[in-house]
Design a protein around this motif. Structure first.
Motif, short mmCIF file in Angstrom:
data_model
loop_
_atom_site.label_atom_id
_atom_site.label_comp_id
_atom_site.label_asym_id
_atom_site.label_seq_id
_atom_site.Cartn_x
_atom_site.Cartn_y
_atom_site.Cartn_z
N PHE A 170 0.93 -1.38 -0.22
CA PHE A 170 -0.03 -0.29 -0.12
C PHE A 170 0.77 1.40 0.17
O PHE A 170 -0.04 2.27 -0.78
N VAL A 171 1.65 1.56 0.59
CA VAL A 171 2.67 3.05 1.40
C VAL A 171 3.90 2.92 0.11
O VAL A 171 3.06 3.90 -0.46
N GLU A 172 4.22 2.03 -0.56
CA GLU A 172 4.99 2.33 -1.80
C GLU A 172 4.28 2.68 -2.99
O GLU A 172 4.69 3.59 -3.44
N PRO A 173 3.31 1.65 -3.16
CA PRO A 173 2.92 1.96 -4.58
C PRO A 173 2.11 3.57 -3.90
O PRO A 173 1.76 4.10 -5.79
N SER A 174 1.42 4.21 -3.21
CA SER A 174 1.42 5.32 -3.44
C SER A 174 2.06 6.68 -3.67
O SER A 174 1.31 7.92 -3.40
N LYS A 175 3.16 6.22 -3.35
CA LYS A 175 4.37 7.84 -3.76
C LYS A 175 4.00 8.22 -5.00
O LYS A 175 4.50 8.97 -5.28
N LYS A 176 3.44 6.91 -6.04
CA LYS A 176 2.83 7.57 -8.07
C LYS A 176 1.90 8.64 -7.56
O LYS A 176 1.99 9.55 -8.59
#
Length: 207
Positions: A170-176
């Motif tokens: 969840f967190v890493e993909p939300s960086k986009k």
């Protein structure tokens, strides 16, 4: 209110969000209101404390994000809110609330705030603090053991069971969804000065 700017600060647990926040608060003081996602953990009052300990607190479902969205909308409209207060020792909310008044600058912070599209849509600037995983783990251990009364074993077990996989899911993909990615958080002085300059220009324009 058109004179309020909302800045979201996200990133993994231990990434340096708090350091960045403290630097901004020290610079702007009374012009800033902070809304933290951690205060909006669900209370799970229907569960025993043993059952609460087993909840995955790194999953988006652990948060009452709808309440946070409602509160952020109120602040943007110039209305004060009663923010819940979360107790990490009982894994639930206290009976108390904290009254937050709207300011020219609202800082919204949390590991998962960019995961929710509606919450993202209420932010004018979205900043993702990106820090090496080993550094984040060390910081998390220091924080949870010293400030939240956790044992080293429990912190490491939680990290492997939920923190690491939820970060990757969840967190890493939300960086986009971020407008700006800041390496090393508040220690990145170049990025910090850019953010301070942007906030100062907004305050000056509204004075």
């Amino acid at each position: 209110m058109s004179n309020i700017i909302v800045i979201g600060i996200a990133g993994g647990s231990g990434s340096g969000k708090t350091t960045l926040m403290k630097n901004l608060l020290a610079r702007f003081q009374d012009d800033v209101t902070v809304l933290s996602h951690d205060n909006y953990y669900r209370p799970y009052e229907e569960l025993t404390i043993e059952e609460r300990r087993k909840v995955n607190y790194d999953h988006p479902d652990a948060f009452d994000t709808d309440m946070m969205i409602e509160h952020l909308r109120c602040l943007k409209d110039g209305q004060a809110i009663e923010c819940p207060v979360y107790d990490y020792t009982t894994y639930s909310r206290t009976k108390e609330t904290t009254r937050l008044e709207p300011s020219k600058v609202i800082l919204v912070e949390g590991i998962l705030i960019f995961e929710n599209k509606t919450l993202c849509s209420l932010m004018d600037i979205k900043i993702f603090v990106d820090t090496d995983a080993d550094v984040r783990l060390i910081r998390r251990i220091r924080r949870d053991v010293a400030k939240r009364g956790r044992s080293l074993e429990s912190v490491l077990s939680q990290y492997l069971a939920t923190v690491k996989p939820m970060h990757e899911q969840f967190v890493e993909p939300s960086k986009k969804n971020a407008d700006l990615v800041v390496l090393e958080g508040g220690k990145n002085l170049v990025a910090l000065e850019m953010i301070i300059d942007r906030i100062q220009r907004h305050i000056d324009n509204e004075s």
